[in-house]
Design an enzyme around this catalytic site. Structure first.
Site, short mmCIF file in Angstrom:
data_model
loop_
_atom_site.label_atom_id
_atom_site.label_comp_id
_atom_site.label_asym_id
_atom_site.label_seq_id
_atom_site.Cartn_x
_atom_site.Cartn_y
_atom_site.Cartn_z
N GLY A 1 -21.04 0.29 8.45
CA GLY A 1 -20.14 1.27 9.08
C GLY A 1 -20.37 1.30 10.58
O GLY A 1 -20.62 0.26 11.20
N ASP B 1 -11.51 -5.54 6.50
CA ASP B 1 -10.70 -6.77 6.50
C ASP B 1 -10.59 -7.34 7.92
O ASP B 1 -10.65 -8.56 8.11
CB ASP B 1 -9.31 -6.47 5.94
CG ASP B 1 -9.38 -6.02 4.48
OD1 ASP B 1 -10.30 -6.47 3.78
OD2 ASP B 1 -8.53 -5.24 4.07
N ASP C 1 0.84 -1.21 0.00
CA ASP C 1 0.00 0.00 0.00
C ASP C 1 0.87 1.26 0.00
O ASP C 1 1.74 1.43 0.87
CB ASP C 1 -0.91 0.02 1.25
CG ASP C 1 -2.00 -1.03 1.19
OD1 ASP C 1 -2.12 -1.72 0.15
OD2 ASP C 1 -2.75 -1.16 2.18
N ASN D 1 -4.49 -8.80 4.55
CA ASN D 1 -5.02 -8.13 5.74
C ASN D 1 -5.93 -9.06 6.54
O ASN D 1 -5.85 -9.12 7.77
CB ASN D 1 -5.84 -6.89 5.33
CG ASN D 1 -5.01 -5.82 4.66
OD1 ASN D 1 -3.78 -5.84 4.75
ND2 ASN D 1 -5.65 -4.88 3.98
N GLY E 1 -3.45 -5.38 1.00
CA GLY E 1 -4.11 -6.39 0.16
C GLY E 1 -5.19 -7.04 1.02
O GLY E 1 -4.91 -7.44 2.16
N GLU F 1 -10.20 -9.71 -5.11
CA GLU F 1 -9.02 -9.10 -5.74
C GLU F 1 -8.15 -10.13 -6.46
O GLU F 1 -7.01 -9.85 -6.81
CB GLU F 1 -8.19 -8.34 -4.69
CG GLU F 1 -8.84 -7.03 -4.27
CD GLU F 1 -8.01 -6.18 -3.32
OE1 GLU F 1 -8.27 -4.97 -3.25
OE2 GLU F 1 -7.12 -6.73 -2.65
O1 RIB Z 1 -9.16 -3.24 2.30
C1 RIB Z 1 -8.02 -2.45 2.28
C2 RIB Z 1 -7.06 -2.98 1.24
O2 RIB Z 1 -7.63 -2.81 -0.04
C3 RIB Z 1 -5.74 -2.26 1.18
O3 RIB Z 1 -4.77 -2.80 2.04
C4 RIB Z 1 -5.36 -2.34 -0.30
O4 RIB Z 1 -4.21 -3.07 -0.57
C5 RIB Z 1 -6.60 -2.91 -0.99
O5 RIB Z 1 -6.46 -4.24 -1.29
#
Ligand code: RIB
Length: 295
Positions: free
Chosen positions: A208, A238, A15, A45, A41, A141
């Site tokens: 939230g 995460d 990041d 995370n 990521g 992702e």
């Molecule tokens: O959810 C946050 C994450 O989204 C970040 O760490 C970034 O890398 C993206 O994957």
């Protein structure tokens, strides 16, 4: 008691975080307030969050054959994540996220790089790890075919799957049929189903600070969140997912599991960086106790 076994299959990013007082407009150049490079990521995370909370966590993912790849893999090991399933991709860069922190929120752009190589064939090499899991945690992702492959395999083996549908995309009925729980925020909930109904019983919708909404016996239940003053909200979702996976792997009731995950997420935003504030189990338990006493 045996530690719960959680397998996370997902992204690993570096990041690049810039803090700014406001978001620049189109064609505008702004001077930022500060820059930091931290591991992130969604897959990594969530794996770190679950490991901090005491689970045995395997991460299956990929890094590039660049310096970031080594740093990211080393960091995961330091955080207690098992990285047998994290291999470098030759001639590919590691995933990178460009993050703008402004107005108490974040904006994120992800360039997947090596994450695009988390293919069904790659993951199939680690089927024996997946087979031993109490629960499997996925995000969006990595390629969608991989998500479909993993959910199919887990379905066949009777292993529960949590799908955190971020970043959101339209999901097929066959995929939604196979996952056990889906954890969108409100916007993602609309995007993944395009208003198709029938999956409400699987949806754990994060709202939230307002908490989390889910359905039990056809009735809507809201589990309130814990309002705090955030330093950095990156990775809060995460942390929620990692904590939820740990609690459900321990076979906790859904309401209790969500309360636990809400507490972990609230604590995580008190520090900078996606993985920066992820709490350990004792901190979450103390926080819940304090809040209960204050009620
Ligand atoms: O959810 C946050 C994450 O989204 C970040 O760490 C970034 O890398 C993206 O994957």
């Amino acid at each position: 008691m045996q530690k719960p076994k959680v397998t996370v299959i997902g992204s690993i990013n570096m990041d690049m975080v810039t803090a700014t007082s406001r978001i620049p407009g189109k064609g505008e150049t702004l001077i930022g307030d500060g820059f930091n490079m931290v591991p992130g990521g969604k897959g990594a995370n969530q794996a770190v969050a679950a490991a901090h909370l005491g689970a045995d966590v395997n991460l299956i993912g990929r890094v590039g054959d660049d310096p970031f790849g080594d740093i990211l893999r080393e960091q995961l090991i330091k955080e207690g994540v098992i990285v047998t399933g994290v291999e470098p991709v030759t001639d590919e860069s590691s995933g990178v996220a460009t993050i703008l922190l402004a107005e108490q929120d974040n904006r994120i752009m992800v360039t997947p790089g090596a994450n695009n190589h988390v293919t069904p064939e790659y993951v199939a090499r680690y089927r024996s790890i997946i087979k031993q899991s109490d629960i499997v945690l996925l995000q969006l992702e990595i390629p969608l075919q991989t998500i479909e492959y993993v959910t199919g395999y887990c379905n066949q083996e009777g292993i529960p799957v949590i799908l955190n549908p971020a970043p959101a995309q339209l999901l097929s009925d066959s995929l939604l049929d196979m996952v056990t729980f889906v954890t969108p925020n409100e916007t993602e909930a609309l995007e993944i189903t395009q208003n198709i109904t029938g999956y409400e019983d699987k949806m754990i919708v994060t709202l939230g600070e307002a908490g989390v909404r889910y359905k039990l016996d056809q009735k809507e239940v809201i589990v309130p969140g814990f309002p705090v003053s955030p330093v950095d909200t990156t990775g809060a979702g995460d942390t929620f997912n990692g904590a939820l996976a740990v609690a459900l792997a321990k076979r906790e009731e859904m309401e209790q599991a969500i309360r636990y995950a809400n507490a972990a997420a609230a604590l995580s935003v008190l520090h900078f960086g996606a993985q920066g504030g992820m709490p350990d189990a004792a901190s979450v338990e103390n926080f819940l106790l304090e809040r209960k006493q204050a009620e």
